[in-house]
Design an enzyme around this catalytic site. Structure first.
Site, PDB file in Angstrom:
ATOM      1  CE  LYS A  14      29.064  29.390  44.408  1.00 57.39           C
ATOM      2  NZ  LYS A  14      28.465  29.043  43.160  1.00 57.39           N
ATOM      3  NE  ARG A  89      33.323  31.794  40.016  1.00 55.17           N
ATOM      4  CZ  ARG A  89      32.371  32.374  40.785  1.00 55.17           C
ATOM      5  NH1 ARG A  89      32.240  32.866  41.792  1.00 55.17           N
ATOM      6  NH2 ARG A  89      31.103  32.370  40.196  1.00 55.17           N
ATOM      7  NE  ARG A 134      24.280  37.367  38.627  1.00 54.56           N
ATOM      8  CZ  ARG A 134      24.868  36.543  39.351  1.00 54.56           C
ATOM      9  NH1 ARG A 134      24.707  36.065  40.523  1.00 54.56           N
ATOM     10  NH2 ARG A 134      25.908  36.080  39.052  1.00 54.56           N
TER      11      ARG A 134
HETATM   12  P1  AMP Z   1      29.060  34.756  41.356  1.00 53.13           P
HETATM   13  O1  AMP Z   1      27.908  35.855  42.030  1.00 53.13           O
HETATM   14  O2  AMP Z   1      29.705  34.084  42.429  1.00 53.13           O
HETATM   15  O3  AMP Z   1      28.225  33.869  40.532  1.00 53.13           O
HETATM   16  O4  AMP Z   1      30.063  35.491  40.280  1.00 53.13           O
HETATM   17  C1  AMP Z   1      29.655  36.019  39.232  1.00 53.13           C
HETATM   18  C2  AMP Z   1      30.906  36.642  38.465  1.00 53.13           C
HETATM   19  O5  AMP Z   1      31.811  37.224  39.175  1.00 53.13           O
HETATM   20  C3  AMP Z   1      31.511  35.420  37.896  1.00 53.13           C
HETATM   21  O6  AMP Z   1      31.135  34.919  36.493  1.00 53.13           O
HETATM   22  C4  AMP Z   1      32.935  35.789  37.535  1.00 53.13           C
HETATM   23  O7  AMP Z   1      33.018  36.606  36.512  1.00 53.13           O
HETATM   24  C5  AMP Z   1      33.138  36.849  38.825  1.00 53.13           C
HETATM   25  N1  AMP Z   1      33.835  36.203  39.992  1.00 53.13           N
HETATM   26  C6  AMP Z   1      33.369  36.095  41.178  1.00 53.13           C
HETATM   27  N2  AMP Z   1      34.145  35.450  41.959  1.00 53.13           N
HETATM   28  C7  AMP Z   1      35.272  35.205  41.380  1.00 53.13           C
HETATM   29  C8  AMP Z   1      36.491  34.592  41.716  1.00 53.13           C
HETATM   30  N3  AMP Z   1      36.769  34.031  42.738  1.00 53.13           N
HETATM   31  N4  AMP Z   1      37.385  34.316  40.630  1.00 53.13           N
HETATM   32  C9  AMP Z   1      37.098  34.972  39.297  1.00 53.13           C
HETATM   33  N5  AMP Z   1      35.994  35.604  39.254  1.00 53.13           N
HETATM   34  C10 AMP Z   1      35.012  35.696  39.852  1.00 53.13           C
END
Ligand code: AMP
Length: 189
Positions: A14, A89, A134
């Site tokens: 993404k 999400r 990360r």
């Molecule tokens: P990502 O970089 O999109 O993989 O997001 C990393 C982490 O941020 C996720 O595992 C969640 O803990 C948090 N996070 C990001 N976007 C959301 C969202 N829309 N709703 C809830 N938690 C989020």
């Protein structure tokens, strides 16, 4: 106005494709994960709250995510469109988002789902963790994030299918081929 949700499990690509879409179509890229990581780096109160959930591979609570997202969007009143990456999400996020977009008269144009199987996702994320450091890209946390995706986020596929907004794209292959397939869907709209 063109509003695209790029949907998919962690590791589906993404982020990579959102950045390209931002350049190609002049959209504002909103990644809730990137925003939280920036808040953590800046040691803000929001960052501290989000970190507690992110470190465990859990979702940040809906009210925190929604409050943050709405205030970020307010900064881009003159945007010609957005690409949302990692949001929504949960069903609650999707419903509140829809209400907010209705008020602003900016409906969702398209939801593109990137489909990649779990073993490939784990392989990609472990590699990313080694390269980027990360902290949530370790195998244990990755598996937890995939569980959370399957339970809390995947139901959105049905939610957007019912609204006739969902288009699925096979997320395996070269980045260029996948990106071209995404562009074909967008250009067809
Ligand atoms: P990502 O970089 O999109 O993989 O997001 C990393 C982490 O941020 C996720 O595992 C969640 O803990 C948090 N996070 C990001 N976007 C959301 C969202 N829309 N709703 C809830 N938690 C989020």
């Amino acid at each position: 106005m063109f509003n695209l949700i790029l949907f998919g499990p962690p590791g589906a690509g993404k982020g990579t494709h959102s950045i390209r879409l931002m350049d190609q179509y002049g959209l504002v890229h909103i990644s809730t994960g990137d925003i939280f990581r920036a808040e953590i780096t800046n040691k803000t109160e929001l960052g501290t709250k989000a970190k507690a959930f992110m470190d465990k591979g859990e979702l940040v609570p809906d009210e925190i995510v929604l409050g943050m997202l709405f205030s970020v969007m307010d900064r881009f009143n003159d945007a010609k469109g957005f690409v949302f990456d990692g949001f929504p999400r949960t069903i609650v996020q999707a419903e509140k988002f829809e209400e907010m977009l209705e008020v602003r008269k900016m409906p969702i144009t398209l939801v593109i789902s990137l489909d990649v199987d779990d073993e490939e996702l784990i392989r990609r994320l472990v590699k990313r963790g080694l390269e980027s450091g990360r902290t949530d890209d370790t195998e244990e946390i990755i598996r937890q994030r995939l569980n959370v995706y399957n339970k809390q986020t995947k139901p959105l596929l049905d939610f957007y299918t019912k609204k006739k907004l969902l288009h699925s794209i096979h997320g395996l292959g070269t980045i260029d081929d996948i990106f071209n397939n995404i562009c074909k869907k967008i250009d067809f709209i």
